[in-house]
Design a protein around this motif. Structure first.
Motif, PDB file in Angstrom:
ATOM      1  N   ASP A  56       0.878  -1.204  -0.167  1.00  0.00           N
ATOM      2  CA  ASP A  56      -0.034  -0.045   0.157  1.00  0.00           C
ATOM      3  C   ASP A  56       1.064   1.125   0.029  1.00  0.00           C
ATOM      4  O   ASP A  56       0.533   2.206  -0.850  1.00  0.00           O
ATOM      5  CB  ASP A  56      -1.144   0.137   0.995  1.00  0.00           C
ATOM      6  CG  ASP A  56      -2.200   1.021   1.039  1.00  0.00           C
ATOM      7  OD1 ASP A  56      -2.176   1.633   0.238  1.00  0.00           O
ATOM      8  OD2 ASP A  56      -2.730   1.155   2.049  1.00  0.00           O
TER       9      ASP A  56
ATOM     10  N   SER B  35      -3.920  -7.536  -3.514  1.00  0.00           N
ATOM     11  CA  SER B  35      -5.138  -7.674  -3.296  1.00  0.00           C
ATOM     12  C   SER B  35      -5.497  -8.973  -2.479  1.00  0.00           C
ATOM     13  O   SER B  35      -4.445  -9.691  -2.172  1.00  0.00           O
ATOM     14  CB  SER B  35      -5.821  -8.190  -4.745  1.00  0.00           C
ATOM     15  OG  SER B  35      -5.233  -9.699  -5.207  1.00  0.00           O
TER      16      SER B  35
ATOM     17  N   LYS C 156      -7.357 -11.441  -3.136  1.00  0.00           N
ATOM     18  CA  LYS C 156      -7.012 -12.628  -4.047  1.00  0.00           C
ATOM     19  C   LYS C 156      -5.706 -13.128  -3.904  1.00  0.00           C
ATOM     20  O   LYS C 156      -5.742 -14.332  -3.752  1.00  0.00           O
ATOM     21  CB  LYS C 156      -7.595 -12.369  -5.246  1.00  0.00           C
ATOM     22  CG  LYS C 156      -7.661 -13.770  -6.168  1.00  0.00           C
ATOM     23  CD  LYS C 156      -8.145 -13.258  -7.780  1.00  0.00           C
ATOM     24  CE  LYS C 156      -8.084 -14.529  -8.398  1.00  0.00           C
ATOM     25  NZ  LYS C 156      -8.557 -14.321  -9.842  1.00  0.00           N
ATOM     26  N   GLN C 157      -4.821 -12.268  -4.105  1.00  0.00           N
ATOM     27  CA  GLN C 157      -3.300 -12.756  -4.054  1.00  0.00           C
ATOM     28  C   GLN C 157      -2.983 -13.238  -2.648  1.00  0.00           C
ATOM     29  O   GLN C 157      -2.341 -14.364  -2.757  1.00  0.00           O
ATOM     30  CB  GLN C 157      -2.373 -11.643  -4.401  1.00  0.00           C
ATOM     31  CG  GLN C 157      -2.578 -11.080  -5.843  1.00  0.00           C
ATOM     32  CD  GLN C 157      -1.913  -9.941  -6.063  1.00  0.00           C
ATOM     33  OE1 GLN C 157      -2.111  -8.790  -5.447  1.00  0.00           O
ATOM     34  NE2 GLN C 157      -1.001  -9.688  -7.050  1.00  0.00           N
TER      35      GLN C 157
ATOM     36  N   ARG D 178      -8.167   1.611   2.181  1.00  0.00           N
ATOM     37  CA  ARG D 178      -8.439   0.598   1.072  1.00  0.00           C
ATOM     38  C   ARG D 178      -7.317  -0.646   1.509  1.00  0.00           C
ATOM     39  O   ARG D 178      -7.968  -2.005   1.206  1.00  0.00           O
ATOM     40  CB  ARG D 178      -7.743   1.040  -0.063  1.00  0.00           C
ATOM     41  CG  ARG D 178      -6.393   1.706  -0.241  1.00  0.00           C
ATOM     42  CD  ARG D 178      -5.912   2.070  -1.703  1.00  0.00           C
ATOM     43  NE  ARG D 178      -4.271   2.404  -1.504  1.00  0.00           N
ATOM     44  CZ  ARG D 178      -3.648   2.308  -2.549  1.00  0.00           C
ATOM     45  NH1 ARG D 178      -4.155   2.225  -3.819  1.00  0.00           N
ATOM     46  NH2 ARG D 178      -2.427   2.642  -2.727  1.00  0.00           N
TER      47      ARG D 178
ATOM     48  N   VAL E 298      -9.037  -4.904   2.206  1.00  0.00           N
ATOM     49  CA  VAL E 298      -8.046  -6.370   2.010  1.00  0.00           C
ATOM     50  C   VAL E 298      -7.842  -6.820   3.176  1.00  0.00           C
ATOM     51  O   VAL E 298      -8.327  -8.174   3.254  1.00  0.00           O
ATOM     52  CB  VAL E 298      -6.633  -5.859   1.235  1.00  0.00           C
ATOM     53  CG1 VAL E 298      -5.933  -7.122   1.062  1.00  0.00           C
ATOM     54  CG2 VAL E 298      -6.753  -5.092   0.052  1.00  0.00           C
TER      55      VAL E 298
END
Length: 389
Positions: free
Chosen positions: A277, A284, A286-287, A323, A327
């Motif tokens: 960040d 992400s 997902k990662q 943000r 995550v």
């Protein structure tokens, strides 16, 4: 790795047992690190005395030394192990040998075990491992955030009991990667705590043994071994020279290659979020989930039980952003609800401020919004269901 030296005492103690971890640390390459240390300069005609607290006891010990990240062989001129007393003092001193020899060369990229040392140890006892390097070592493989005092002196003082010459101090561990005890039981019952600085124990204080794996070992009182394989700054997906290889890379050496491991507790991901960040390319969820799945697959390939830990609240820390918080929330939700872990310890909820779930409880916060204090680490250990281990 060197095998057990056969002696009647050892044979009688363990007709069907073997070696089992009682203390460990994750090593990484020499670096100037987060705090001053001796890893880059190494040692020359110097003695290094290191103190560790074991988790379980046994009738004999052996020591693991690592040159995993070394670019050249390292010659160790001599070594001893004993029980730690006040400051640098030692009792019950025993020589450490290597295939019956006092000295050994640790090859570049290699790791070695000592022969058996007939030093009986009790659960939660502190030991000293003293290493003498007659010749220059060059940079040495080490663990940066030891949070335990390591002592250094010029010359050969491996057999000193009073420790008065050890006037130089560090809070890192050098070449030392593990202590094992002889276990007469063939059961597979070691627990590995795997993670970043929160597992490593940042915020607990030096020489307090207040890291959450320490507190877990105190709850277990020697029933089985607890190994701390945390590295401050470590990430799931990305190597960092001062914080070790990515978790998905180091998992084999730090978890799977440890003898008699049954369970691993995984707490990793907040550094991936905060560092990426800050660099403007946020990882992400997902990662991170795929990274955790890689760790789970590796563990299951060896039949390990895998416990997933949710990431602690971090609002108010330098890492924090809205943000990044999204995550973290998404990863935590997956850890809780996916069913892919065998069990979950929900430290996000345990450590949260009752008035703001995104903040760490002030009673548990060391003061940076990211790391627990000693009370926080105690709360983390207390929240682990021992039946899941």
């Amino acid at each position: 790795m060197f095998g057990l030296v056969a002696t009647p005492a050892v044979a009688a103690a363990s007709p069907s047992g073997g070696w089992e971890g009682t203390w460990a640390t994750s090593v990484h390459e020499a670096h100037e690190g987060f705090f001053p240390n001796w890893s880059l300069q190494g040692f020359a005609n110097q003695t290094v005395r290191q103190v560790v607290r074991v988790s379980q006891g046994g009738p004999a010990v052996r020591i693991q030394l690592s040159n995993r990240y070394g670019k050249a062989p390292i010659e160790l001129a001599g070594a001893t192990v004993g029980r730690a007393g006040e400051a640098e003092e030692v009792s019950g001193l025993r020589p450490l040998t290597f295939k019956h020899k006092k000295s050994v060369v640790i090859p570049a990229g290699g790791e070695i075990d000592t022969d058996v040392a007939l030093l009986p140890v009790r659960p939660l006892e502190s030991l000293t491992v003293t290493l003498y390097f007659a010749k220059p070592t060059g940079p040495v493989t080490y663990h940066g955030l030891g949070f335990a005092t390591t002592y250094r002196a010029a010359g050969d003082h491996q057999n000193d009991r009073d420790g008065l010459v050890f006037t130089e101090k560090s809070e890192s561990w050098y070449l030392l990667s593990g202590v094992q005890v002889l276990d007469p039981s063939p059961k597979r019952d070691v627990v590995v705590a795997f993670g970043d600085s929160i597992t490593d124990g940042y915020g607990a204080g030096a020489n307090t043994n207040d890291r959450y794996p320490d507190e877990l070992a105190e709850r277990l009182r020697g029933r089985f071994g607890v190994l701390n394989q945390g590295i401050g700054g470590n990430q799931v997906l990305t190597d960092w020279d001062q914080a070790g290889e990515a978790a998905v890379k180091r998992f084999k050496a730090d978890v799977l290659d440890q003898p008699k491991v049954r369970t691993v507790i995984i707490l990793e991901g907040i550094n991936d979020i905060g560092i990426s960040d800050g660099a403007g390319s946020l990882v992400s969820a997902k990662q991170l989930i795929e990274g955790h799945r890689t760790l789970i697959r590796q563990a299951r390939s060896k039949g390990l039980r895998v416990i997933g830990a949710t990431l602690l609240p971090y609002k108010g820390s330098p890492y924090y952003s809205d943000r990044g918080e999204k995550v973290r929330d998404e990863l935590n939700n997956w850890i809780r609800t996916s069913g892919e872990y065998d069990a979950v310890v929900d430290w996000d909820k345990v450590m949260a401020d009752p008035n703001d779930a995104d903040l760490m409880n002030p009673a548990y916060d060391v003061g940076d919004g990211l790391h627990p204090n000693a009370a926080g680490y105690q709360a983390m250990a207390a929240s682990i269901d021992l039946n899941t281990l």
